[in-house]
Enzyme design. Structure first.
Site, short mmCIF file in Angstrom:
data_model
loop_
_atom_site.label_atom_id
_atom_site.label_comp_id
_atom_site.label_asym_id
_atom_site.label_seq_id
_atom_site.Cartn_x
_atom_site.Cartn_y
_atom_site.Cartn_z
NE ARG A 296 -4.20 -1.40 2.37
CZ ARG A 296 -4.51 -2.60 2.89
NH1 ARG A 296 -3.61 -3.29 3.53
NH2 ARG A 296 -5.73 -3.07 2.76
NE ARG A 332 -3.46 0.11 -2.95
CZ ARG A 332 -4.39 -0.03 -2.01
NH1 ARG A 332 -5.42 -0.82 -2.23
NH2 ARG A 332 -4.28 0.59 -0.86
CG ASN A 454 -10.63 -4.23 2.91
OD1 ASN A 454 -10.99 -5.34 3.28
ND2 ASN A 454 -9.37 -3.84 2.98
CG ASP A 455 -12.32 0.30 -1.25
OD1 ASP A 455 -13.03 1.04 -0.55
OD2 ASP A 455 -11.10 0.41 -1.35
NE ARG A 465 -12.16 0.65 3.62
CZ ARG A 465 -11.11 0.26 2.90
NH1 ARG A 465 -11.17 0.27 1.56
NH2 ARG A 465 -10.02 -0.16 3.46
CB CYS A 502 -4.78 -7.97 -1.63
SG CYS A 502 -5.47 -6.66 -2.62
C1 PEP Z 1 -9.47 -3.31 -0.38
O1 PEP Z 1 -10.21 -2.38 -0.72
O2 PEP Z 1 -9.90 -4.43 -0.04
C2 PEP Z 1 -8.01 -3.11 -0.36
C3 PEP Z 1 -7.19 -4.12 -0.20
O3 PEP Z 1 -7.56 -1.84 -0.46
P1 PEP Z 1 -7.60 -0.79 0.76
O4 PEP Z 1 -8.07 -1.52 1.98
O5 PEP Z 1 -6.24 -0.25 0.88
O6 PEP Z 1 -8.60 0.21 0.27
MG MG Z 2 -9.36 -0.61 -1.56
#
Ligand code: PEP
Ligand code: MG
Length: 540
Positions: A296, A332, A454-455, A465, A502
């Site tokens: 990240r 990324r 997550n997104d 979130r 991820c």
């Molecule tokens: C996600 O969105 O799952 C991700 C891995 O990216 P981040 O949590 O950094 O937004």
């Molecule tokens: Mg994300």
């Protein structure tokens, strides 16, 4: 039996002897000298020795705690060399006829007061650093050895009032069961180091520093936030059982460090680590990460006042690539925006930041900013197995545009004869329902997909979130999310594109079988979760 409460800096449970650490204050008497030249020579030699020590500490800390944590020693070097600090010491020697050691102690007092009187977290940290560098100089002038690690014959619970950054990083890690500091916060260097080494740690105790507990038996229960001194028999027995269980489990899991996670039906899923910067690497390597599945990089932009330069970034990516020794490192490109605000970029305030100016959307507008990061990544690709991953992709044109910029950089680097890997792979995150739905088209443009659950969860369910008020609407196993993941995996397979996860769902125990069934190539998780996940895959 006495219980002291504190703040948990890193979870864990240990039983052992307490080793109290305190810096013996060196008594430097006020001594007037005649031979100022000889004192100046002593000072010069001590400065040189201190700088050599700091160089070594920097290299050691890079390995133990990561590049970012190690920077403190670069700062110390600069502080020792600081003109005002040096002038003050030299003036004390030449004009006041003070001995070199006494001259440093006076400079220490003066600069400590200046920094400490400033009502600012940054400067109060510098006040501590002034003490740290001055004590180092004094010890080197007087030829006193830094005996911090002496006496650590067995693994101990280290107990200190506070630890200076250099002390923390100088501790022999193999001798540590846990770290407890009377002062300090969860953000302190000690806490950060304890986390990166994954050992139990308690800070900010509710009881004053007490040297007399040295050598006593204690339990550090850093699940409950308690240091229990002289535990009674019953508690000792309970805790020993708990530790035994934990140890057995840990030992069992450690055996999996080099194991391949192959499920009962013969599906092999690689287990990778997610990192925010190089300081997360030691634990990832210790737990046998087969690669870095998500770096990240936006964390390199956060918590500072200005952009990281291309060179700074290049060094960080190169360091990670080299440390991973040919294993995949998926970098990324920055996912700035939404909750990850970077003030110095002066991005506009938005009504719906999560649906706004974020990640690739910024990159494709501010191409200079994007290209500076891409150049750093592509240059670093010469030193390891680096891949580029684009976040928040929604449409094919976004990928095409990013690839054009990457091509431009290839040409620029070639013109300048700068080496890089021209076959560097480009992949994307699947974080929106749109991306999952058109994953068949997107797959034609890239080498790999990584699902950011997550997104993907927030955008599929329209559940912010960050917002705990709507937590019960955040069904992380919602059929819609699973369907989108299935669809993405199928399209990836169909097009010969690698598929991974991820986001946090990668390590979700309830989904391991789902990933096996859908033949995911890899799961990238927090370093501390690697072994548990391997174990689950093997037993599924
Ligand atoms: C996600 O969105 O799952 C991700 C891995 O990216 P981040 O949590 O950094 O937004
Ligand atoms: Mg994300």
């Amino acid at each position: 039996m006495k219980t002291i409460k504190g703040t948990i800096a890193n979870k864990g449970l240990v039983l052992g002897k307490i080793k109290v650490f305190y810096d013996e204050k060196i008594n430097i008497s006020k001594e007037k000298i005649n031979d100022t030249a000889s004192e100046i020579n002593k000072l010069d030699a001590a400065v040189k020795k201190s700088i050599d020590e700091l160089d070594k500490l920097f290299e050691k800390a890079k390995v133990d705690a990561g590049e970012e944590e190690a920077q403190i020693f670069e700062v110390h070097k600069m502080m020792i060399d600081d003109i005002e600090y040096q002038d003050e010491i030299r003036r004390n020697i030449n004009e006041e006829k003070d001995s070199a050691a006494y001259a440093v102690s006076l400079a220490e007092e003066k600069f400590y007061e200046i920094f400490n009187s400033m009502d600012d977290e940054y400067f109060s940290q510098r006040a501590k650093d002034i003490k740290d560098i001055s004590q180092r100089l004094i010890k080197n002038i007087l030829g006193i050895k830094n005996s911090f690690n002496e006496g650590l014959e067995e693994k101990v619970i280290l107990y200190a009032e506070d630890l200076l950054p250099s002390q923390t990083l100088n501790i022999d890690k193999d001798k540590l069961l846990a770290i407890v500091t009377v002062k300090g916060s969860t953000q302190s260097h000690t806490a950060i180091l304890a986390k990166s080494m994954n050992i139990a740690s308690l800070v900010n105790l509710d009881s004053a520093f007490d040297k007399s507990i040295d050598g006593k038996t204690a339990i550090l229960d850093a699940y409950e936030g308690a240091l229990i001194i002289d535990p009674d028999e019953k508690l000792l027995k309970d805790v020993k059982e708990r530790i035994e269980k934990e140890e057995k489990r840990k030992l069992e899991l450690e055996k999996l460090k080099t194991a391949k996670a192959i499920s009962k039906d013969g599906t092999y899923i690689s287990v990778y680590a997610n990192i925010g910067n190089s300081k997360d690497l030691p634990l990832a390597l210790k737990n046998g990460a087969e690669g870095i599945g998500l770096f990240r990089t936006e964390f390199l932009y956060l918590g500072r006042d200005s952009l990281p330069t291309e060179e700074e970034q290049f060094k960080e990516y190169k360091y990670v690539a080299e440390a991973m020794e040919g294993k995949e490192v998926i970098v990324r490109t920055f996912d700035i925006g939404a909750d990850k605000k970077v003030d110095y970029l002066n991005l506009p305030e938005e009504e719906n930041p999560a649906l706004g100016y974020r990640a690739i959307r910024i990159c494709l507008d501010d191409t200079d900013l994007f290209k500076s990061q891409l150049r750093a990544i592509i240059r670093a690709s010469h030193y390891g197995n680096i891949k580029i991953m684009l976040p928040m992709i929604n449409d094919v044109w976004e990928v095409k545009k990013a690839k054009e910029l990457i091509k431009e950089i290839f040409n620029e680097l070639k013109e300048k004869n700068i080496p890089f890997n021209e076959d560097i792979e480009v992949g994307i995150m699947i974080e929106t329902p749109a991306a999952a739905i058109i994953s068949d088209d997107l797959a034609k443009e890239v080498s790999f997909f990584s699902i950011g659950t997550n997104d993907l969860t927030q955008y599929t369910l329209a559940v912010d979130r960050q917002n705990e008020k709507i937590a019960r609407h955040r069904d992380i196993h919602h059929k819609a999310i699973l369907k989108l993941m299935e669809m993405t995996a199928a399209n990836a397979k169909k097009n010969g594109v690698k598929i991974s996860v991820c986001g946090e769902l990668g390590s979700d125990p309830d989904l391991t079988e789902f990933y096996i069934k859908n033949k995911f190539d890899k799961l990238s998780v927090n370093p501390g979760q690697i072994l548990e996940l391997k174990d689950r895959i093997i037993n599924s």
